[in-house]
Design a protein around this motif. Structure first.
Motif, PDB file in Angstrom:
ATOM      1  N   ARG A 160       0.807  -1.215   0.000  1.00 55.69           N
ATOM      2  CA  ARG A 160       0.000   0.000   0.000  1.00 55.69           C
ATOM      3  C   ARG A 160       0.845   1.272   0.000  1.00 55.69           C
ATOM      4  N   ILE A 161       2.112   1.186   0.443  1.00 58.54           N
ATOM      5  CA  ILE A 161       2.900   2.381   0.689  1.00 58.54           C
ATOM      6  C   ILE A 161       3.236   3.144  -0.590  1.00 58.54           C
ATOM      7  N   SER A 162       3.178   2.454  -1.736  1.00 51.90           N
ATOM      8  CA  SER A 162       3.589   3.150  -2.950  1.00 51.90           C
ATOM      9  C   SER A 162       2.409   3.756  -3.711  1.00 51.90           C
ATOM     10  N   ASN A 163       1.212   3.709  -3.146  1.00 54.21           N
ATOM     11  CA  ASN A 163       0.077   4.268  -3.889  1.00 54.21           C
ATOM     12  C   ASN A 163      -0.957   4.818  -2.930  1.00 54.21           C
ATOM     13  N   TYR A 325      -6.399   7.208   0.323  1.00 52.95           N
ATOM     14  CA  TYR A 325      -6.295   5.796   0.711  1.00 52.95           C
ATOM     15  C   TYR A 325      -7.276   5.450   1.842  1.00 52.95           C
ATOM     16  N   ARG A 426       1.417   9.919   6.366  1.00 51.38           N
ATOM     17  CA  ARG A 426       1.277   8.739   5.518  1.00 51.38           C
ATOM     18  C   ARG A 426       1.161   9.141   4.044  1.00 51.38           C
ATOM     19  N   SER A 427       0.543  10.312   3.799  1.00 51.79           N
ATOM     20  CA  SER A 427       0.475  10.783   2.408  1.00 51.79           C
ATOM     21  C   SER A 427       1.867  11.121   1.889  1.00 51.79           C
ATOM     22  N   ARG A 430       3.948   8.154   1.169  1.00 56.71           N
ATOM     23  CA  ARG A 430       3.637   7.540  -0.124  1.00 56.71           C
ATOM     24  C   ARG A 430       4.360   8.281  -1.258  1.00 56.71           C
ATOM     25  N   LYS A 433       7.980   7.465  -1.154  1.00 60.63           N
ATOM     26  CA  LYS A 433       8.207   6.117  -1.687  1.00 60.63           C
ATOM     27  C   LYS A 433       8.180   6.158  -3.215  1.00 60.63           C
ATOM     28  N   GLN A 434       7.181   6.900  -3.744  1.00 58.19           N
ATOM     29  CA  GLN A 434       7.059   6.986  -5.207  1.00 58.19           C
ATOM     30  C   GLN A 434       8.272   7.686  -5.816  1.00 58.19           C
ATOM     31  N   GLU A 465       4.232   1.304   7.858  1.00 62.70           N
ATOM     32  CA  GLU A 465       4.640   1.915   6.601  1.00 62.70           C
ATOM     33  C   GLU A 465       6.009   2.573   6.707  1.00 62.70           C
TER      34      GLU A 465
END
Lengths: 601, 392, 176
Positions: A160-163, A325, A426-427, A430, A433-434, A465
């Motif tokens: 989930r962490i990449s989107n 998310y 968390r946003s 993400r 991560k991206q 995460e």
């Protein structure tokens, strides 16, 4: 034959035998260790849920108010009163008791001349067996209601962490049945929910597989049921009677399960239906939960409603304050489309004071509702917060929602320990991560983990995460290098947050200092309303308290044409906003019903 | 030599099969026995027409105990029925609990734990001993031997102590619950039970000597109240009443339930099918039950895992449409529950089949004819009837 | 059990079969087929023991179900025969000549369900309810709660409160 005549005389051998009776049965004959004798109730443990009353097949139990116990919000304030003229001592009440407060002593002697005395409130009406240790207690491993919450399927952390895809999958029918079965229908949740959603009833609808009936129930009290099924603060679950001996019922997920199981195109048909046109017109400022709930109710009452929204999409804080998310936009859009199907008109990109004047609304409409949310972030105002590399969580969240290319650096620090702090952390994680393939993010919260503000699952998932959350850290200064670039945040360990008088006044252990590395610092310590749209004149006329507009219990301001509702009045809480919407709609309808319509159509 | 009645004064039977009894003739007398009767059979009454000392017609009247359990259960949830079923029968309430629980478990597809089955069997055998103890006292009492009742009541009380420590109650135990049993044996239970069993055995020996080896008792019971084995099927006779007629029918052996397949026993039978034989079969049945209790306690497996099966939330427990019949061998014969469910949270219909339903009604009415009124009580008690099973 | 059902089926028109357990099955039988089936089961299949005879009220389907439960004592198997009766005209043939004990069951069914068994001995006698003039009480439309409320007085002074409503009033005193 001779033997048959003599044999009976052997009975005489008992002539000198001692009697077998208990000589003093009143004192020498205690009940067995697990004897089901007179009831005991630990009234401090008891929550007055009435499940004992529900299971009693003799109707021996009444739930009665106990004055000295009244503490609104903790429990129902009622306690079981047992009629020993009806009780059969089957102990099902003990077996089903949701807290384990109800037990039985091994006492069985009670003499009174007044039969009325045999109706009593165990634990409140003092009895000699109150402290008896022996007696029937529910054995271990023995439950009449299931205790474990049905597992909710969700994406693994690394998936989930990449989107920004929705994390939880929602219950399957099997999971929902397991979970719905656990509810004991006590209704403490209904009492607690600001919108008083009929929770036990819609849970029963799930058990019966009647999703359309369930949906109808949901929308009777909450036009944001799909949204609340995902992101509600679920105060219902915090009072759920199941939590004392097991997990609270996953009320929020069950609500979502109903909304997931009714085809989108059927919603309008199930929920719709409105009164004939009244010719009255109401303007609502802000297309968030409070505003649109009011719009929903008023439209059903036959009024014409026009919603003015400054942003380009509906949902207010639910859209711009909550990451995708957790709250997918298509769900929100569907929710709003149901409201629109009732004839509610929403004008996007319409900022009051800029695109249309407040006075105009006052003039053209029979009533105006201000439901503008909390779109301005608060600042810690520590040294360095005026640096451009210090951002506010709400602004970033809004940018992300709007699809703006938000540039995040490799290292980030977030200040704050609430759900918004988790949302932005968390946003950003993400996005990191991206962009960089790894998460380097620190959250510093003033509270320690025992008193944390964010939901436990948010904290748990953040850790999963790869977000580093440090508790009890007080921000002191934004660390800025010679070139004016932010390099981090300096914090001290928090000793206490409130002073002796209970005022917010943190004290720190200055020896415990940490510099958290980060080239972007995000403040997520609270929000406020952007009230600039009111204009000086109106701002002057309105009554204010601690930066918020004062309203009467029905949501009306001191201006007879203006109501206010939602987060901007009561602070952030979606279900409160919905409840507010209902209240205000009722009030508006009541007041404009008498007045003459200002314009025809 | 058996008592030979003088039938010369008997009324004629009319063409409709009814006796032509003219009360005004002075030859006959109507005599009501019960409903308050010292013979410990509960509340029922016999409307006797006597001619001299002899009964020419007897009719059983019930209805003094009707509480409508079957109907009450239709408006109680499956768990709420559990505390009320035991009240159908005072002296041996556990069969109601077992049959009801087993029926609900079968219809709901619930499998109970092995140890719960052993504990259930233990309770049923304990209850059987108690029921027989009441019976022996009653049978002796019907013939004027009050002391036997005092002895058996004493040992029954000891067994009630065991019930109390095991189940938390003395008479209505409410312990065999759908899903299993409420709790495990308390610590040291086996030893205390052994003491009680020894006391029971000693008492049985006394009963044997004072009651069964008693010229008066034999005179009053041998050859009286004969049940022809051919009646067993047509009158639905079960339990000791059938076994005393030489028909070795015992549900525990025929359709073994709970843990009876793991226990060693032979159904007790008799030959003469009179009052004496029926009493003796029951006395020997107690001896067998005492042995069974010992077997159960020594063979019971250790506790592994919870005693109770996982139940759904009992507050809204629904069971799919279905019907079943669960039977067991109680002290009086075949006891059974016929339970019908309809998919709702309440039983559609529960019918309790107690052995007394046939024993005390059609069978007794048939047997009582030609009996000397002094023997009526003894005969009635020898069928071991409990009126609450008839009217429920 | 299915074996028995198949065997019977070659001789009698039978309705639905339910295989409840290894040793228990239920078969729906036509009203006028009951006697021949009973005779056959008793005389040729060893089902010599009438365990019970009772009724179930399927009021929604407008019919009564009579259940004749028979037992084969040698093989220790049971079969239940279901006979469906029109609820509007509940009359059934007596079987007391096959099992004398049936008379008691039939008397009770007449009293409790209002199902008539003409020619059954003493069928019109009071069984339990002397002087009853209400609906037969075991019918589903007889409401025991209502009857008891009308017949008996409730104990005074009993008042209960709904936890949800009471708590709501405390938490949100402003709401109506």
């Amino acid at each position: 034959m001779m033997l048959d005549v003599l044999s009976p005389f052997r009975a005489w051998k008992n002539l000198f035998r001692d009697p077998v009776t208990v000589i003093d049965p009143l004192n020498d004959r205690p009940g067995a260790a697990r004897y089901r004798g007179f009831h005991q109730n630990d009234v401090d443990l008891c929550i007055g849920c009435g499940t004992c009353e529900a299971i009693c097949q003799n109707a021996a139990i009444d739930m009665v108010p106990v004055k000295q116990l009244e503490a609104p919000g903790k429990d129902s304030g009622l306690r079981p009163k047992i009629d020993y003229g009806r009780c059969c001592w089957c102990a099902l009440c003990v077996d089903v008791c949701m807290t384990g407060s109800l037990t039985m002593s091994n006492e069985y002697k009670w003499v009174e001349s007044d039969p009325e005395k045999f109706r009593f409130i165990p634990g409140v009406d003092k009895k000699y067996w109150d402290d008896a240790e022996l007696g029937y207690h529910r054995p271990e491993d023995y439950h009449l209601t299931p205790h474990t919450r049905a597992e909710m399927g969700e994406m693994e952390a690394d998936e989930r962490i990449s989107n920004f895809d929705e994390i939880v999958y929602g219950y399957t029918r099997e999971q929902a049945i397991i979970e719905a079965d656990r509810c004991v229908s006590c209704g403490l949740c209904v009492a607690t929910c600001p919108a008083h959603m009929s929770i036990p009833d819609y849970i029963a609808a799930i058990r019966d597989g009647d999703y359309e009936g369930g949906l109808k129930l949901l929308y009777e009290t909450n036009p944001f049921s799909q949204v609340c099924g995902r992101v509600c603060t679920h105060r219902c679950e915090t009072v759920c009677s199941a939590q004392h001996e097991g997990d609270p019922i996953a009320i929020r997920w069950l609500k979502r399960h109903i909304t997931d199981n009714v085809p989108a195109e059927k919603y309008a048909e199930i929920i719709g239906g409105k009164e004939p046109d009244t010719g009255k017109k109401i303007a609502i400022i802000g297309a968030g939960p409070a505003g649109l709930t009011t719009a929903f109710d008023l439209a059903k009452m036959g009024h014409k409603v026009v919603v003015h929204e400054a942003n380009s999409g509906p949902g207010g804080m639910a859209r711009y304050g909550i990451p995708e998310y957790r709250m997918p936009y298509d769900v929100l859009d569907h929710e709003v489309s149901v409201i629109e199907s009732l004839g509610v008109e929403i004008k996007y990109n319409t900022r009051i004071g800029k695109d249309i004047a407040m006075e105009e609304l006052q003039k053209d409409y029979d009533a105006v509702l201000l439901s503008i949310g909390l779109h301005l972030g608060r600042s810690t105002r520590i040294i360095g917060t005026d640096n451009p590399a210090v951002a506010k969580a709400v602004d970033l969240l809004r940018d992300i929602t709007n699809g703006k290319k938000v540039k995040v650096p490799e290292t980030v620090v977030v200040i704050g320990g609430g759900n918004v702090a988790m949302d932005i952390a968390r946003s950003v994680a993400r996005l990191q991560k991206q962009t960089y393939g790894e998460v380097k993010l620190t959250v510093t919260a003033l509270e320690d983990f025992d008193h944390f503000l964010a939901d436990p699952e948010e904290v748990k998932e953040s850790f999963e995460e790869g977000i580093n959350i440090l508790d009890a850290r007080g921000p002191q200064e934004i660390v800025i290098d010679d070139k004016g670039k932010v390099t981090g945040l300096r914090t001290w360990k928090v000793k206490s947050i409130f002073d002796e008088d209970g005022r917010f006044n943190p004290s720190y252990d200055e020896t415990d200092e940490i510099i958290h590395e980060g080239t972007l610092v995000i403040e997520a310590i609270g929000q406020m309303s952007d009230v600039s749209l009111l204009g000086e004149d109106l701002t002057e006329k309105l009554e204010w308290s601690r930066g918020r507009i004062v309203v009467d219990p029905d949501g009306r301001t001191n201006q007879e044409w203006l109501w206010a509702a939602g987060d901007c009045v009561h602070g952030p809480d979606i279900i409160h906003a919905v409840a507010d919407g209902h209240r205000v709609a009722k009030s508006i309808d009541k007041h404009i019903g008498k007045a003459k319509a200002k314009s025809k159509k | 030599m058996l008592y030979q009645p003088d039938r010369s004064q008997y009324p004629d039977m009319g063409p409709d099969g009814k006796l032509d009894i003219d009360l005004s003739s002075g030859k006959y007398l109507k005599l009501w026995q019960g409903p308050q009767h010292p013979g410990i059979t509960g509340n029922m009454s016999l409307e006797l027409t006597v001619c001299g000392d002899e009964v020419v017609e007897g009719k059983v009247h019930v209805g003094y105990l009707h509480r409508g359990f079957e109907k009450l259960m239709e408006r109680r949830s499956f768990i709420q029925c559990f505390p009320i079923v035991c009240r159908i029968c005072v002296p041996e309430p556990d069969f109601n609990e077992y049959c009801y629980a087993a029926a609900v478990e079968e219809l709901a597809g619930i499998e109970i734990s092995e140890r719960a089955k052993w504990i259930r069997t233990l309770i049923l055998e304990m209850g059987r001993i108690n029921s027989y103890m009441m019976y022996l006292g009653g049978q002796a009492g019907a013939l004027g031997m009050g002391v036997i009742g005092q002895w058996t009541t004493y040992v029954r009380d000891l067994m009630l102590d065991r019930f109390e420590e095991l189940t938390g109650a003395r008479i209505y135990h409410m312990f065999i619950i759908p899903g299993g049993v409420r709790d495990d044996l308390p610590a040291g239970f086996e030893d205390r039970m052994e003491e009680t069993l020894k006391e029971i055995e000693a008492t049985l020996k006394d009963v044997q000597e004072v009651m069964f080896q008693n010229a008066v008792f034999k005179k009053r019971t041998k050859g009286i109240g004969y049940i022809d084995p051919s009646l067993v099927d047509s009158y639905g006779i079960t339990g000791p009443n059938a076994r005393a007629a030489g028909i070795a029918k015992d549900v525990r052996a025929d359709q073994p339930y709970l843990v009876y397949p793991h226990l060693d026993f032979e159904p007790v039978t008799g030959k003469d099918s009179d009052i004496f034989t029926r009493s003796d079969v029951r006395r020997r049945d107690v001896i067998m039950s005492v042995d069974l209790v010992r077997q159960i306690l020594s063979r019971m497996p250790k506790k592994d895992g919870p005693l109770m099966a996982k139940l759904p939330n009992v507050l809204h427990w629904k069971i799919p449409r279905g019907e079943t019949y669960i039977r067991g061998e109680c002290s009086r014969g075949e006891y059974g529950f016929y339970v019908v469910t309809d998919g709702s949270g309440y039983p559609r219909r529960v019918n309790v089949r107690g052995p007394s339903y046939t024993h005390a009604m059609s069978l007794l009415q048939r047997m009582i004819v030609n009996v000397n009124i002094a023997d009526v009580a003894s005969l009635m008690v020898s069928l071991h009837t409990y009126p609450p099973e008839i009217e429920r | 059990m299915r074996e028995l059902y198949e065997k019977l089926k070659t001789r009698f028109p039978l309705g639905e079969f339910t295989d409840q357990r290894d040793n228990l099955g239920f078969i729906t039988v036509d009203k006028d087929q009951l006697r021949p089936v009973l005779y056959h089961l008793r005389d040729h299949e060893g089902f010599s023991h009438l365990v019970l005879l009772t009724a179930v009220d399927w009021i929604e389907e407008d019919r009564f179900q009579l259940t004749y439960l028979l037992s084969n004592r040698t093989r220790s198997v049971d079969v239940g025969l279901r006979v469906m009766l029109d609820r509007g005209e509940p009359v059934m043939e007596t079987i007391h000549d096959i099992w004398p004990t049936a008379a008691t069951y039939q008397c009770e069914l007449r009293e409790m369900f209002g199902i008539d068994f003409p020619d059954s001995p003493g069928v019109m006698d009071d069984f339990i309810l002397e002087g009853w003039d209400d609906l037969p009480p075991y019918r589903r439309d007889f409401d025991t709660k209502k009857y008891s409320d009308e017949t008996y007085a409730h104990r005074e002074g009993r008042v209960t409160h709904d936890p949800a409503e009471y708590m709501k009033k405390q938490l949100y005193p402003d709401e109506v």
